[in-house]
Design an enzyme around this catalytic site. Structure first.
Site, mmCIF file in Angstrom:
data_model
loop_
_atom_site.group_PDB
_atom_site.id
_atom_site.type_symbol
_atom_site.label_atom_id
_atom_site.label_comp_id
_atom_site.label_asym_id
_atom_site.label_seq_id
_atom_site.Cartn_x
_atom_site.Cartn_y
_atom_site.Cartn_z
ATOM 1 N N CYS A 175 0.904 -1.349 -0.031
ATOM 2 C CA CYS A 175 0.085 -0.105 0.098
ATOM 3 C C CYS A 175 0.776 1.227 0.127
ATOM 4 C CB CYS A 175 -1.050 -0.081 1.177
ATOM 5 S SG CYS A 175 -2.169 1.169 1.179
ATOM 6 N N ASP A 232 -8.868 -2.879 -7.883
ATOM 7 C CA ASP A 232 -8.287 -2.061 -7.111
ATOM 8 C C ASP A 232 -9.191 -0.728 -7.577
ATOM 9 O OD1 ASP A 232 -7.009 0.016 -5.414
ATOM 10 O OD2 ASP A 232 -5.162 -1.144 -5.422
ATOM 11 N N HIS A 264 -7.667 -3.953 -3.863
ATOM 12 C CA HIS A 264 -6.561 -3.384 -3.044
ATOM 13 C C HIS A 264 -6.477 -4.152 -1.561
ATOM 14 C CE1 HIS A 264 -3.869 -0.203 -1.852
ATOM 15 N NE2 HIS A 264 -4.434 -0.099 -0.835
#
Length: 296
Positions: A175, A232, A264
């Site tokens: 991330c 995502d 994600h």
């Protein structure tokens, strides 16, 4: 907590433009790591992977930084070493049990894995329960020059005190840590390999965060493995493809893998976003990539 010190950002080799001028090192708000999992996102704790410490040494450490001891987590195989170093870069949620477990998994694979708490000066992530607050009060206020210097300090400590081999250095991040993997690759000329798990390529620029990962794609030094999910909602695949193509046009190596059904956070096994097959495939690819490019 240490007193407030003014530390001037130095020109960071290989990453032009990342010199926002003086920034304040405020001392450490967090002096130890989070116990358990983050409070700031939905969790499915029953599915979380737990890796034991058999055959490895693992635990919280204090890493010498410019302004005092920085909390972190290290896992390394037993034995004399030296072992290849992987700098593990957290999500926005801190070095909690998921990140610690990743370090143990890497140690089981033969690496000296170290995860420094890069947001320890900006806020106490162990108490934060709201993602928007974390982004506004911690993430957006952490200078890129600060955490890059902290990763450099972590690499130096791993080599001098944690049985790490400085000649075999890699970085892996998730991330926001995936963004860091791109930026650190553009900074560190002796890096052997980088792995970015769904790190954003764009985003807002500021005086303390002047460049995006996409901005530096053509400036990376080491081969980079980019692991992203087609589902995502926050990172368009086109933006990753653009960064890959920009890097390749500059003669750099970027290997992009897009998992068709993955959202994600598909590697985060403690969250509902976890996708077991994509996570396992990505992990195997990451280990193979590190080995193929000299971090083994």
């Amino acid at each position: 907590m240490t007193g407030e010190n003014d530390v001037r950002g130095s020109t960071l080799g290989g990453l032009e433009g990342l010199d926002p001028g003086p920034f304040s090192r405020r001392g450490f708000v967090m002096t130890s790591l989070i116990t358990g999992l983050t409070l700031a996102t939905a969790r499915v704790e029953a599915q979380a992977i737990t890796t034991d410490a058999e055959g490895i040494e693992a635990g919280e450490v204090k890493i010498p930084a410019a302004d005092g001891p920085m909390p972190g987590y290290r896992a390394v195989p037993t034995g004399a070493g030296p072992f290849p170093i992987v700098l593990v870069v957290e999500e926005i949620f801190g070095v909690h049990d998921y990140i610690k477990d990743i370090c143990r998994r890497l140690a089981k694979a033969g690496y000296c894995a170290v995860a420094p708490e890069l947001y320890a000066r900006q806020g106490d992530l162990s108490t934060m329960t709201d993602v928007k607050t974390i982004i506004a009060e911690v993430i957006s206020k952490t200078p890129d020059a600060q955490w890059i210097a902290d990763l450099d300090a972590t690499a130096a400590w791993a080599a001098s005190a944690a049985k790490g081999d400085p000649g075999r250095l890699g970085v892996m991040g998730w991330c926001r840590g995936g963004r860091a993997a791109w930026l650190y690759d553009a900074h560190r000329t002796d890096l052997k390999a980088a792995v970015a798990w769904y790190g954003p390529l764009g985003g807002e620029r500021s005086a303390i965060q002047p460049r995006t990962a996409g901005d530096v794609a053509a400036e990376i030094h080491a081969p980079l493995l980019a692991l992203y999910g087609a589902a995502d909602a926050g990172i368009p695949v086109a933006s990753v493809e653009e960064a890959r193509d920009k890097a390749r046009a500059a003669g750099k190596t970027v290997e992009l893998v897009v998992f068709p059904e993955a959202p994600h956070g598909f590697h985060a096994d403690y969250r509902p976003s976890y996708r077991k097959e994509a996570a396992a495939d990505g992990w195997a690819r990451a280990l193979a990539f590190l080995k193929r490019h000299g971090v083994a």
